[in-house]
Design a protein around this motif. Sequence first.
Motif, PDB file in Angstrom:
ATOM      1  N   PRO A  89      13.697 -20.824  65.202  1.00 50.08           N
ATOM      2  CA  PRO A  89      12.901 -22.035  65.419  1.00 50.08           C
ATOM      3  C   PRO A  89      11.830 -21.882  66.494  1.00 50.08           C
ATOM      4  O   PRO A  89      10.870 -22.662  66.511  1.00 50.08           O
ATOM      5  CB  PRO A  89      13.956 -23.080  65.820  1.00 50.08           C
ATOM      6  N   GLU A  90      11.964 -20.885  67.376  1.00 48.47           N
ATOM      7  CA  GLU A  90      10.979 -20.693  68.436  1.00 48.47           C
ATOM      8  C   GLU A  90       9.721 -20.007  67.930  1.00 48.47           C
ATOM      9  O   GLU A  90       8.697 -19.998  68.615  1.00 48.47           O
ATOM     10  CB  GLU A  90      11.581 -19.844  69.562  1.00 48.47           C
ATOM     11  N   VAL A  91       9.792 -19.405  66.738  1.00 48.55           N
ATOM     12  CA  VAL A  91       8.660 -18.630  66.208  1.00 48.55           C
ATOM     13  C   VAL A  91       7.830 -19.501  65.276  1.00 48.55           C
ATOM     14  O   VAL A  91       8.356 -20.024  64.288  1.00 48.55           O
ATOM     15  CB  VAL A  91       9.166 -17.388  65.446  1.00 48.55           C
ATOM     16  N   PRO A  92       6.533 -19.691  65.551  1.00 47.82           N
ATOM     17  CA  PRO A  92       5.678 -20.464  64.649  1.00 47.82           C
ATOM     18  C   PRO A  92       5.693 -19.869  63.241  1.00 47.82           C
ATOM     19  O   PRO A  92       5.774 -18.657  63.071  1.00 47.82           O
ATOM     20  CB  PRO A  92       4.280 -20.337  65.292  1.00 47.82           C
ATOM     21  N   HIS A  93       5.607 -20.735  62.229  1.00 48.14           N
ATOM     22  CA  HIS A  93       5.762 -20.273  60.841  1.00 48.14           C
ATOM     23  C   HIS A  93       4.699 -19.275  60.429  1.00 48.14           C
ATOM     24  O   HIS A  93       4.911 -18.466  59.537  1.00 48.14           O
ATOM     25  CB  HIS A  93       5.761 -21.477  59.889  1.00 48.14           C
ATOM     26  N   ASP A  94       3.515 -19.311  61.061  1.00 51.21           N
ATOM     27  CA  ASP A  94       2.430 -18.409  60.675  1.00 51.21           C
ATOM     28  C   ASP A  94       2.271 -17.240  61.639  1.00 51.21           C
ATOM     29  O   ASP A  94       1.272 -16.522  61.598  1.00 51.21           O
ATOM     30  CB  ASP A  94       1.116 -19.185  60.584  1.00 51.21           C
ATOM     31  N   HIS A  95       3.275 -17.022  62.496  1.00 48.14           N
ATOM     32  CA  HIS A  95       3.165 -15.946  63.488  1.00 48.14           C
ATOM     33  C   HIS A  95       3.435 -14.594  62.827  1.00 48.14           C
ATOM     34  O   HIS A  95       4.300 -14.483  61.946  1.00 48.14           O
ATOM     35  CB  HIS A  95       4.167 -16.168  64.626  1.00 48.14           C
ATOM     36  N   PRO A  96       2.686 -13.533  63.223  1.00 49.06           N
ATOM     37  CA  PRO A  96       2.883 -12.200  62.622  1.00 49.06           C
ATOM     38  C   PRO A  96       4.299 -11.660  62.752  1.00 49.06           C
ATOM     39  O   PRO A  96       4.719 -10.834  61.934  1.00 49.06           O
ATOM     40  CB  PRO A  96       1.891 -11.322  63.401  1.00 49.06           C
ATOM     41  N   ALA A  97       5.048 -12.105  63.751  1.00 47.23           N
ATOM     42  CA  ALA A  97       6.407 -11.593  63.960  1.00 47.23           C
ATOM     43  C   ALA A  97       7.286 -11.831  62.738  1.00 47.23           C
ATOM     44  O   ALA A  97       8.170 -11.020  62.444  1.00 47.23           O
ATOM     45  CB  ALA A  97       7.042 -12.262  65.187  1.00 47.23           C
TER      46      ALA A  97
END
Length: 412
Positions: A89-97
């Motif tokens: 949940p901490e990672v934005p949905h469009d983040h490269p990770a």
Amino acid sequence: MVLNYIWVAFFLIAFVVAFIKLVFLGDTEAFKLLVDGIFSSSKSSVMDIALPLIGNMAFWLGILNIGEKAGAINFLSRIVGPFFKRLFPEVPHDHPATGQMLMNFSANLLGLDNAATPLGLKAMGSLQELNPDKESASNAQIMFLVLHTSGLQLIPVTIIAQRAILNAANPTDVFIPCIIATYVATVVGLLAVAIKQKINLFDRVIIAWLGGLTAFITLLIWCFTHYLTKGQISAVSNVGSNFLLFTVPVLFILGGLIKKVNVFDAFIDGAKAGFETSVKIIPYLVAMLVGISVFRSCGALDYMNDGLRWVCTQFNFNTRFVDAMPVAYMKPLSGSGSKAMMINTMQTFGVDSFAGRLGCIFNGSADTTFYIVALYFGSVGIKKSRYAIPAGLIADFAGIIAAILVAYLFFG
């Protein structure tokens, strides 16, 4: 902090055991073995692991950079976004990770360790960008690391190949047991971290993805066992994994050409980052592998095995599994050490013996928790692993128990 205590324990235990051997058993070679282990592991950690890793890191991070510029990573992120949004949940949905983690998991599924490590280190670096406390592992980093260390693998190519080299009657007979054991380890690791992080496991998306993955693995096993011979399973596993491994760079390059990306320059930029990361992790590799070496050289693993056999005997348990346990002890510590133990078990007890097969299942049931924690967290400067190691060891333990149970189920 946990890793600090474990590393110190390796040396203290090795010293105490060697001292007892010298004083009470007259073993004048006890400390020489420890010193030889320090020199050999220090050298191998750089010459055999870090330097070859530089090439792999440079190539795969170069390819990954092309994929990012071509939009491939964002495309993958959108596909798994709903599921990863619940787990991370901490990672934005469009983040490269998100896409990078998916690439790492995919490489692991295919048993492609050389590709999985660079991709995983890149993903850990991207997660570190989102980490508010740069010295302490974030929830997302812990979830990613535990899922990685659980070692979910659909195609244990190296294990099958090693069994073939040692002339096993059916080199692929451990294929299904390996899948079952590693899947159990992965699910238990995921559940352990999810409970700790208070993630809603009854979310419809999580249930759908886990159910779908379970159905896929079940279908794969059913197809392999009903439509392929033993030899064909090995051939399909080998050809399929290498085909996919080469297809990914080709697709990324073609995507870059379509998007009018300067493919060569993008590759060089990514490769430079791979070189820098590889050099940065050398101290962590040396520290961990030397600690593991002295712990192994002092004979502590053999004493653990003898103690386990004695306990099992007292309760009238079947002790055949104990012969393969050194592989399980070594797996969380060292991949190369675990592989060596697996080969030694097959050579000692027979490649088609119960212990020989169980050693293979142990080796395929999980990944090297301590090594990966040191490698991945060290690459981004994390000093506080929080509960990453306990969660990883819970997954490892689940994989060990599952491996023993399926070994008795399949091989009697």
